[in-house]
Design an enzyme around this catalytic site. Structure first.
Site, PDB file in Angstrom:
ATOM      1  N   TYR A 162       2.539   2.332   0.122  1.00 44.00           N
ATOM      2  CA  TYR A 162       2.397   0.872   0.243  1.00 44.00           C
ATOM      3  C   TYR A 162       2.957   0.385   1.586  1.00 44.00           C
ATOM      4  O   TYR A 162       2.331  -0.418   2.294  1.00 44.00           O
ATOM      5  CB  TYR A 162       3.125   0.255  -0.943  1.00 44.00           C
ATOM      6  N   LYS A 166       0.763  -1.474   4.357  1.00 46.46           N
ATOM      7  CA  LYS A 166       1.093  -2.873   4.613  1.00 46.46           C
ATOM      8  C   LYS A 166       1.420  -3.099   6.089  1.00 46.46           C
ATOM      9  O   LYS A 166       1.033  -4.114   6.680  1.00 46.46           O
ATOM     10  CB  LYS A 166       2.293  -3.293   3.746  1.00 46.46           C
TER      11      LYS A 166
HETATM   12  P1  NAI Z   1      -1.016  -9.991  -8.144  1.00 49.38           P
HETATM   13  O1  NAI Z   1      -1.165  -8.658  -8.775  1.00 49.38           O
HETATM   14  O2  NAI Z   1      -0.641 -11.132  -8.992  1.00 49.38           O
HETATM   15  O3  NAI Z   1      -2.345 -10.347  -7.379  1.00 49.38           O
HETATM   16  C1  NAI Z   1      -3.152  -9.406  -6.738  1.00 49.38           C
HETATM   17  C2  NAI Z   1      -4.588  -9.615  -7.157  1.00 49.38           C
HETATM   18  O4  NAI Z   1      -5.426  -8.739  -6.413  1.00 49.38           O
HETATM   19  C3  NAI Z   1      -4.838  -9.323  -8.621  1.00 49.38           C
HETATM   20  O5  NAI Z   1      -5.403 -10.456  -9.249  1.00 49.38           O
HETATM   21  C4  NAI Z   1      -5.790  -8.152  -8.629  1.00 49.38           C
HETATM   22  O6  NAI Z   1      -6.746  -8.181  -9.673  1.00 49.38           O
HETATM   23  C5  NAI Z   1      -6.455  -8.297  -7.283  1.00 49.38           C
HETATM   24  N1  NAI Z   1      -7.001  -7.027  -6.800  1.00 49.38           N
HETATM   25  C6  NAI Z   1      -6.453  -5.812  -6.854  1.00 49.38           C
HETATM   26  N2  NAI Z   1      -7.260  -4.903  -6.306  1.00 49.38           N
HETATM   27  C7  NAI Z   1      -8.345  -5.568  -5.858  1.00 49.38           C
HETATM   28  C8  NAI Z   1      -9.529  -5.171  -5.179  1.00 49.38           C
HETATM   29  N3  NAI Z   1      -9.762  -3.886  -4.852  1.00 49.38           N
HETATM   30  N4  NAI Z   1     -10.436  -6.110  -4.881  1.00 49.38           N
HETATM   31  C9  NAI Z   1     -10.250  -7.409  -5.220  1.00 49.38           C
HETATM   32  N5  NAI Z   1      -9.138  -7.824  -5.887  1.00 49.38           N
HETATM   33  C10 NAI Z   1      -8.216  -6.912  -6.194  1.00 49.38           C
HETATM   34  O7  NAI Z   1       0.045  -9.814  -6.950  1.00 49.38           O
HETATM   35  P2  NAI Z   1       0.734 -10.852  -5.973  1.00 49.38           P
HETATM   36  O8  NAI Z   1       2.164 -10.692  -6.095  1.00 49.38           O
HETATM   37  O9  NAI Z   1       0.134 -12.178  -6.070  1.00 49.38           O
HETATM   38  O10 NAI Z   1       0.359 -10.182  -4.570  1.00 49.38           O
HETATM   39  C11 NAI Z   1      -0.522 -10.722  -3.612  1.00 49.38           C
HETATM   40  C12 NAI Z   1      -0.372  -9.966  -2.332  1.00 49.38           C
HETATM   41  O11 NAI Z   1       0.943 -10.177  -1.805  1.00 49.38           O
HETATM   42  C13 NAI Z   1      -0.538  -8.474  -2.437  1.00 49.38           C
HETATM   43  O12 NAI Z   1      -1.225  -7.984  -1.295  1.00 49.38           O
HETATM   44  C14 NAI Z   1       0.869  -7.961  -2.436  1.00 49.38           C
HETATM   45  O13 NAI Z   1       0.951  -6.635  -1.964  1.00 49.38           O
HETATM   46  C15 NAI Z   1       1.537  -8.930  -1.526  1.00 49.38           C
HETATM   47  N6  NAI Z   1       2.979  -9.034  -1.703  1.00 49.38           N
HETATM   48  C16 NAI Z   1       3.528  -9.672  -2.785  1.00 49.38           C
HETATM   49  C17 NAI Z   1       4.885  -9.767  -2.926  1.00 49.38           C
HETATM   50  C18 NAI Z   1       5.496 -10.527  -4.020  1.00 49.38           C
HETATM   51  O14 NAI Z   1       6.726 -10.688  -4.046  1.00 49.38           O
HETATM   52  N7  NAI Z   1       4.729 -10.987  -4.995  1.00 49.38           N
HETATM   53  C19 NAI Z   1       5.779  -9.126  -1.952  1.00 49.38           C
HETATM   54  C20 NAI Z   1       5.137  -8.564  -0.835  1.00 49.38           C
HETATM   55  C21 NAI Z   1       3.775  -8.526  -0.729  1.00 49.38           C
END
Ligand code: NAI
Length: 734
Positions: A162, A166
Site C-alpha cells: 500500500y 500510494k
Molecule cells: P472506503 O473503503 O470507505 O472507500 C473506498 C471505496 O473505493 C469503496 O467504496 C470501494 O468499494 C471502492 N473501490 C475499491 N476498489 C475499487 C475499484 N477497483 N474500482 C472502483 N471502486 C473501488 O475507504 P476510505 O477510507 O473512504 O478511503 C478513500 C481513499 O482514501 C482510499 O484511496 C484510501 O486508501 C485513502 N486513505 C484513507 C485514509 C483514511 O483514514 N480513511 C487514510 C489514508 C488514505
C-alpha cells in the site's frame, strides 16, 4: 462569494462510501454534475455490487442534485470517463479516491497482495486520469486529485504494498503537474485521515466516529475550484486541520576532488555535513535540483586540486555581502560596432525584408537607416558577458545559477548606427528573496561624454538568498500589470528554427541557446530562445503598431522574463494603450504560455497631430475644427494638395495671448495637420482669436472684413488667403 461548481462535471472514484461519498455529495450540493463510481467491492477488493454507487446517486438526486452511477473498476478508466461524457458531455474534475487494503507484514506479502493494491491505487489512477487527460487539455481546464496516505509518506508496519502504491501516486502527480501546467490542468495530492470502513479495523470506534469525512471534503473542493491556483501541492488533512508538506534538502557537501576518484571513506568522513539540515534548501523542480549538480561540476573543476571544503560549497550559495558590493563600479567597457551589428541584431529579433517598412533597419543604404532602439541592450551587455559581475567584491556566486529575471532599457537619444561607445556598470542594489538573491545592475552607455541609454539588468541568483537583506528596492524599475480588459492590439509573429542561432551572433554566446546537451542539463528539451530576443520582438511590435516604426518615439521598455520560448514557436504580443505607455504581454501562441509579463513600452508623443496632442492650449473651440480638418485631410488630402499647394500656419489667441498653433500642410505628400510649433516654413500665417476664428468658420464673420478690421492678421503670401475658403467652407464643417 461561495464556491460554486455549476457547469462542472466531476468523477469521484470509489464514491460509494467513506470519503468518496462525502466528496460526491459536497460537489453535487454546489451545483456539479457528478459521476459516482464504485465497484461495490469489499475492503480487500473482493466482490462486486451496484448498490453502493446507486445509493449515493439517489441521495444526491433526492436533494435536487445531478448524478449518475458507474460500477466499473478503476482498472477500466476509459469506461468511467465515457460515463461522464455520455451523461454530461464533458469531464472537468477527477478525484482518484477508490481504494482497498491487503495488509501483510512484508515477508508474507504475496504477489497477489502486491499486484492487486497496485492495480487499484496506482494503475487505476493512471488509467482513469489518462482517459480524462486529452479532454482536459483541449478545454484548457482540469483539476485532478490523487489520494496518497501517511503510510506512503512515512511508512507503516504491514503496508509495504500500500505504501509503495500510494507514494507512486505522488510521483505520478508530480509529473502531471509539469505536463499539465500549460493547459490549466492542476494536480494536487492529499493524505487524508478519516473514519471509514478502511480504518475501522485499525482505529478505536470513538476515533472512527469523530474523524468525519466531512472534515476532508472542503479541501478537495477548494483544490478543484477554478479560483484555486495551487498546483503540485501535497496536503495532510483530517479532523478539521490541513497542513502542507514539501521536500527539504540539506546544503550537502562535496566529497570529490578534481582529478581524484571518489571513495566511500570521504563519504563516511563527511557524513555529518552531508546530513546537516542547517540552512536547508527546498527545491521544487527537477531543474532546480539539477542546477546544483551542474554547479558542483564547475566548483570541483575550479578547485584546482585543492581539497574541497564546506566553506567553498557554502560560499557558492550564500557568498553575497550587500554592504560590500552595492555601489561598486565595474571597469568601463568599450563596444565598437557599425551597421553590420545593427542589421544583424534587427534580423536576430525577427525583422524581415518581406515587410517593406523594416527596410530602414535592414539596409544601410536606406535614407532613414536606423538602429532598433532595443539594440541598446547589446551595447551594455558586454559588461556582463566578460564575467564582470564575478569580479565584484562582495559577490561570490556561481555563474551557472544566474538567471536574467527582468530588464529595463531607457533611450535618451536615438542610437547611432556605428561607433565606439562606452558602458559603465554599477551594482545598484541587492535584494534577498529567500530562495535566491536579486542583483540590480545599472549600466549607462555613453557616446563620448553624452549619455545615450540606460539599462537595468535584474538578475536572479538561485540559492544565494537568505543573507538577511531587504526584499525590495526603490532603485528597481518595477514591472507593471497589464490592464484588465481585452488588448487594444495583438501581433502574432513566428520565430524561426534558427532564431536563437542568429540572435546569439549579437553577442550572447551562452551555449544554452544552441547546444542540445547543455540545454538538457538545464532541464530543457531543446535549446531555448534568448529572453532578450523575445523582448526585441515584443518591443518592435509596439514600435510598429503605435509609433510607425519611428525610433525617435521610443523612450523605454521594461519586461519580466517568465518562461522560455523554443525557436520556431510563434510569439503573440498583446498590447494595451494607456496614453503614451503601451502595456504588453507576450505569449507563445502554440501553448498560450506567458513568456513576458509586467511589461511596457513608453513612447514619446507623436510630433504631429494625433488625438492626444490635439488638446493644446486647453479648451479652445477651434481645436475641434482643426481636429475635423485633420480628419478630412487624412481622407482626401491628396486631392486637396493638388488644388491648394500651400502650407498655412495658424496662431490662435485667447484673451490677447497666443493659445494654440496649427499648421495645415497642403503642399507635401498627401497633406498633413501639425499641432504646436512647426519645424518647416509656412507660406502664409494667420493670427486670429479663437472666437473670431469660430465666427469665420460659422459664416457669421466675413474673412475680408475680419482682415480689414484687424481681427485677422496675415503674414507671408497674402494671395493664398483666397484659397482659405476651400478649407474653411468645405473642410471645416463640424
Ligand atoms: P472506503 O473503503 O470507505 O472507500 C473506498 C471505496 O473505493 C469503496 O467504496 C470501494 O468499494 C471502492 N473501490 C475499491 N476498489 C475499487 C475499484 N477497483 N474500482 C472502483 N471502486 C473501488 O475507504 P476510505 O477510507 O473512504 O478511503 C478513500 C481513499 O482514501 C482510499 O484511496 C484510501 O486508501 C485513502 N486513505 C484513507 C485514509 C483514511 O483514514 N480513511 C487514510 C489514508 C488514505
Amino acid at each position: 462569494m461561495s464556491l460554486s461548481f455549476e457547469g462542472r462535471v466531476v468523477l469521484v472514484t470509489g464514491a460509494g462510501g467513506g470519503l468518496g461519498r462525502e466528496y460526491a455529495l459536497a460537489f453535487a450540493e454546489r451545483g456539479a454534475s457528478v459521476v459516482v463510481n464504485d465497484l461495490g467491492a469489499d475492503t480487500k477488493g473482493g466482490g462486486k455490487s451496484s448498490a453502493a454507487a446507486d445509493k449515493v446517486v439517489e441521495e444526491i438526486r433526492a436533494k435536487g442534485g445531478k448524478a449518475v452511477a458507474n460500477y466499473d473498476s478503476v482498472e477500466y478508466g476509459e469506461k468511467l470517463i465515457q460515463t461522464a461524457l455520455d451523461a454530461f458531455g464533458r469531464i472537468d474534475i477527477v478525484v482518484n479516491n477508490a481504494g482497498i487494503l491487503r495488509d501483510r507484514s512484508f515477508a508474507r506479502t504475496s504477489d497477489l497482495d502486491w499486484d492487486l493494491i497496485h492495480r487499484v491505487h496506482l494503475r487505476g489512477s493512471f488509467l482513469v486520469t489518462r482517459a480524462a487527460w486529452n479532454h482536459m487539455k483541449k478545454q484548457k481546464f482540469g483539476r485532478i486529485i490523487m489520494t496518497t496516505s501517511a503510510a506512503g509518506i512515512y511508512g507503516n508496519f504491514g503496508q509495504a504494498n500500500y505504501s509503495a502504491a500510494k507514494l507512486g501516486m505522488l510521483g505520478l502527480a508530480n509529473t502531471l503537474v509539469v505536463e499539465g501546467r500549460n493547459y490549466n490542468i492542476h494536480c494536487n495530492t492529499i493524505a487524508p485521515i478519516a473514519g471509514s470502513r478502511l480504518t475501522e479495523t485499525v482505529m478505536p470506534p470513538d476515533l472512527v466516529a469523530s474523524l468525519k469525512p466531512e472534515y476532508v471534503a472542503p479541501l478537495v473542493l477548494w483544490l478543484c475550484h477554478d479560483q484555486c491556483q495551487e498546483n503540485g501541492g501535497l496536503f495532510e488533512v483530517g479532523a478539521g486541520w490541513i497542513g502542507k508538506l514539501r521536500w527539504e534538502r540539506s546544503q550537502g557537501h562535496i566529497v570529490r576532488q578534481k582529478n581524484q576518484p571518489m571513495n566511500p571513506e570521504a563519504v563516511r568522513d563527511q557524513w555529518d555535513k552531508i546530513c546537516d539540515f542547517t540552512d536547508a534548501t527546498k527545491p521544487t523542480s527537477t531543474q532546480e535540483s539539477m542546477l546544483s549538480f551542474v554547479s558542483v561540476l564547475s566548483q570541483v573543476e575550479s578547485e584546482g586540486g585543492v581539497e574541497a571544503n564546506p566553506t567553498a560549497a557554502a560560499a557558492s550559495t550564500s557568498g553575497i555581502n550587500p554592504a560590500e558590493a552595492v555601489g561598486q563600479k565595474l571597469p568601463p567597457t568599450s563596444f565598437s560596432f557599425n551597421h553590420t551589428q545593427c542589421i544583424l541584431y534587427a534580423l536576430g529579433v525577427g525583422m524581415s525584408t518581406k515587410d517593406p517598412d523594416h527596410l530602414r533597419f535592414l539596409y544601410e543604404g536606406h535614407p532613414d537607416f536606423s538602429c532598433l532602439p532595443t539594440f541598446g541592450v547589446i551595447l551594455s551587455q558586454a559588461v556582463l558577458m566578460d564575467g564582470g559581475l564575478l569580479s565584484v567584491p562582495g559577490i561570490n556566486i556561481d555563474p551557472t545559477q544566474v538567471l536574467h529575471g527582468e530588464h529595463y532599457l531607457e533611450i535618451f537619444k536615438p542610437l547611432p548606427t556605428s561607433g565606439p561607445l562606452t558602458s559603465e556598470a554599477t551594482i545598484a542594489d541587492i535584494l534577498d528573496k529567500g530562495s535566491g538573491a536579486v542583483i540590480l545592475f545599472d549600466v549607462n552607455t555613453y557616446q563620448d561624454k553624452e549619455l545615450l541609454c540606460y539599462n537595468q539588468f535584474s538578475v536572479f541568483v538561485v540559492g544565494a538568498g537568505g543573507f538577511g537583506g531587504k526584499r525590495t528596492s526603490e532603485k528597481a524599475k518595477a514591472a507593471l500589470p497589464a490592464p484588465q480588459r481585452a488588448p487594444d492590439a495583438v501581433v502574432i509573429d513566428s520565430t524561426t528554427r534558427d532564431q536563437a542561432a542568429l540572435y546569439r551572433l549579437s553577442g550572447d554566446w551562452n551555449p544554452l541557446h544552441i547546444d542540445p546537451s547543455i540545454a538538457a542539463i538545464g532541464g530543457f528539451k531543446a535549446p531555448i530562445l534568448h529572453g532578450l530576443c523575445s523582448f526585441g520582438f515584443a518591443a518592435r511590435h509596439v514600435l510598429k503598431q503605435f509609433a510607425d516604426n519611428d525610433p525617435s518615439r521610443f523612450k523605454a521598455v521594461k519586461v519580466r522574463f517568465v518562461k522560455p520560448v523554443t525557436p520556431g514557436q510563434s510569439l503573440q504580443t498583446e498590447m494595451w494603450k494607456e496614453g503614451n505607455r503601451i502595456h504588453i504581454q507576450c505569449k507563445v501562441k502554440e501553448t498560450d504560455a506567458v513568456v513576458l509579463s509586467g511589461a511596457y513600452v513608453d513612447l514619446h508623443p507623436a510630433p504631429d497631430a494625433s488625438p492626444q496632442t490635439l488638446t493644446q492650449g486647453g479648451g479652445l473651440q477651434s481645436e475641434l475644427v482643426f481636429a475635423e480638418i485633420g480628419r478630412r485631410i487624412s481622407d482626401t488630402g491628396a486631392e486637396l494638395v493638388k488644388k491648394v499647394s500651400a502650407v498655412f500656419g495658424w496662431e490662435i489667441t485667447k484673451d490677447g495671448k497666443s493659445a494654440g498653433q496649427w499648421t495645415i500642410d497642403l503642399k507635401n505628400g498627401s497633406g498633413s495637420l501639425h499641432s504646436g510649433p512647426y519645424s518647416g516654413k509656412a507660406d502664409v500665417t494667420f493670427t486670429v482669436s479663437d472666437e473670431d476664428f469660430m465666427a469665420v468658420v460659422r459664416g457669421t464673420l466675413d474673412p475680408q472684413k475680419a482682415f480689414f478690421s484687424g481681427k485677422l492678421k496675415v503674414r507671408g503670401n497674402i494671395m493664398l488667403s483666397q484659397k482659405l475658403e476651400v478649407i474653411l467652407k468645405d473642410y471645416a464643417k463640424l
